[in-house]
Design a protein around this motif. Sequence first.
Motif, PDB file in Angstrom:
ATOM      1  N   ASP A 171     -23.405  -1.148 -20.792  1.00 27.12           N
ATOM      2  CA  ASP A 171     -23.478  -2.772 -20.659  1.00 27.12           C
ATOM      3  C   ASP A 171     -24.970  -2.870 -20.339  1.00 27.12           C
TER       4      ASP A 171
ATOM      5  N   ARG B 154     -21.803  -5.832 -23.749  1.00 24.66           N
ATOM      6  CA  ARG B 154     -21.058  -5.189 -22.939  1.00 24.66           C
ATOM      7  C   ARG B 154     -20.219  -4.398 -23.872  1.00 24.66           C
TER       8      ARG B 154
ATOM      9  N   ASP C  88     -16.370 -14.126 -27.323  1.00 25.20           N
ATOM     10  CA  ASP C  88     -17.653 -15.335 -26.803  1.00 25.20           C
ATOM     11  C   ASP C  88     -18.608 -15.397 -28.059  1.00 25.20           C
TER      12      ASP C  88
ATOM     13  N   THR D  54     -15.160  -5.045 -20.459  1.00 31.62           N
ATOM     14  CA  THR D  54     -14.744  -6.252 -21.382  1.00 31.62           C
ATOM     15  C   THR D  54     -13.413  -6.611 -21.465  1.00 31.62           C
TER      16      THR D  54
ATOM     17  N   SER E 258     -15.281  -8.320 -28.858  1.00 31.91           N
ATOM     18  CA  SER E 258     -15.172  -7.725 -27.717  1.00 31.91           C
ATOM     19  C   SER E 258     -14.843  -8.755 -26.558  1.00 31.91           C
ATOM     20  N   GLU E 259     -15.305  -9.924 -26.489  1.00 28.93           N
ATOM     21  CA  GLU E 259     -15.140 -10.768 -25.356  1.00 28.93           C
ATOM     22  C   GLU E 259     -14.763 -12.205 -25.465  1.00 28.93           C
TER      23      GLU E 259
ATOM     24  N   SER F 276     -19.962  -9.474 -29.265  1.00 24.95           N
ATOM     25  CA  SER F 276     -19.010 -10.276 -28.428  1.00 24.95           C
ATOM     26  C   SER F 276     -18.144 -11.216 -28.623  1.00 24.95           C
TER      27      SER F 276
ATOM     28  N   PRO G  55     -21.118 -11.501 -16.019  1.00 30.80           N
ATOM     29  CA  PRO G  55     -20.988 -11.940 -17.520  1.00 30.80           C
ATOM     30  C   PRO G  55     -22.409 -11.920 -18.235  1.00 30.80           C
TER      31      PRO G  55
END
Lengths: 389, 128
Positions: free
Chosen positions: A215, A113, A59, A118, A56-57, A53, A20
Amino acid sequence: MHQAHIVGVGMTDFGVHETPLTELFASAAFDALDDAGVGGAAIESFYLGNAMSGQSEGDTHLAPTIASHLGLAGVPCQRYEDACATSSNAFKHAVRAVEAGQHDVVLVGGVERCTTTTGLETPEMTSVFASASHRQYEQPTGISFPGVFGLLTTRHMHEHGTTEEQLAAVAVKNHGHGTLNDRAQFGTETSVEEVLDSPIVATPFRLFDCCPFSDGAAAVVVANEDVAADMEADSVAVTGIGHATDVVPLAEKEDLTATQSARDAATQAYEAADIGPEDVDVAEVHDCFTGAEILAIEALGFVEDGEGGKAAVEGTTALGGRIPVNPSGGLKAKGHPIGATGIAQLVELTEHLRGEAGERQVDGATHALAHNLGGDAATTVVSILEGDA
Amino acid sequence: MSETHSNEAAESLPEQLNHRTWTQALREGRLLGQRCRDCGAETATPSAACNACGSRERVTIELPTTGTLYTETTVAVAPQGFDGGYRVGVVDLGSTRVMARLEGDSDIGDSIELAGVLEVDSPVPVFE
């Protein structure tokens, strides 16, 4: 005004990381703190670069989350987003705060990343990258980011006769440099033939003209002159930072091959550092695509306008050449985890100024320059570092 | 929106050019832009103020629907929602430029004209 120094550096290998973002960044950040010889208690503020992020995540509010993972909860934290220039912008603000005397010691870094770790495959990540184009007047044309630089580079080829072989030579050079860098995503040589045989991504760029999805994380500790003098590790001075922008959408830029924001940022940085392009011993520039390196070395004044295509072919920008560009392998071979890229350039250059770059060391380097652009070059940050070597 | 309203827009220039009015005109085969009342700089897409001088005095203008191809790329690996293999270009309209989808095989410097609207996402011009 205080003099800001980089007193510690750290970065992860660039490539594919299942870990992560918090854990990935911690690896780079603790390396930087250990390199500086300071503990977390010394860090007065945290500046984070992370571009995507949220998309993509899923987050966001990442700065305090990461700070908490590092045991830094409580200090002021801020996150920057400026497409690929993300962590250089974080660095600029960190340096300005130290120069102003607001903080004595700060942590600056970037993490991202972009690989399938992801959960996103190439079309989805291509869309995430494309979101840096104008939402109303560019994205709906289907333009991709390789396409954006394809537009700029095609125009350069038209105006100056730059060729596909010259573009390929940039990839060959940077892959060659990457073989000397253990942290690089690509550690293998390539050839002009292999580049020209690779599939088209967006003309004039083929797969081997493009940086990979990567990443990774990178971090530096920035401190004022008093703290730097007390530290064991060699520090390097941050003597100039320039930061400029240009019009979005790109069709309305006055000159599509000038990357004017780079010229403006370079002018500011050279002036602050009281040097010119001829004084730069080593540079890391933003070669997201081979054509981007050609535009960058012209904008920075390393070569005349229109002459950028010849530089890699003639060895001018190779290790051992007149002005070594991207000894790390650049984004092309080292990798390009968007939000970590700007700081990773500074990690590389700090190591050259300390004489710690191993096989790819530019001997006797005293002045180093980082060029980190965002979007269609509507943002560029140019940073100049000086060592004592 | 009423039929009358859109007919009126087709005959005259909207006082304020924004994404809605730019799009509406484009669907009617017109390319609208802006001229700065203070410094004269022209743009092909709306902004709230002039990047040359900062003035907020924007005048809506009718742009030519023919221009020359300034630069182009063929996108093979496409973002989501698009099928690769299409061309995107920047069209020089004289006083300004605009990004557009391209049809045909025009080269840089060739004369091309507004041929339609692409509406995969929000509307953008197609030149051929």
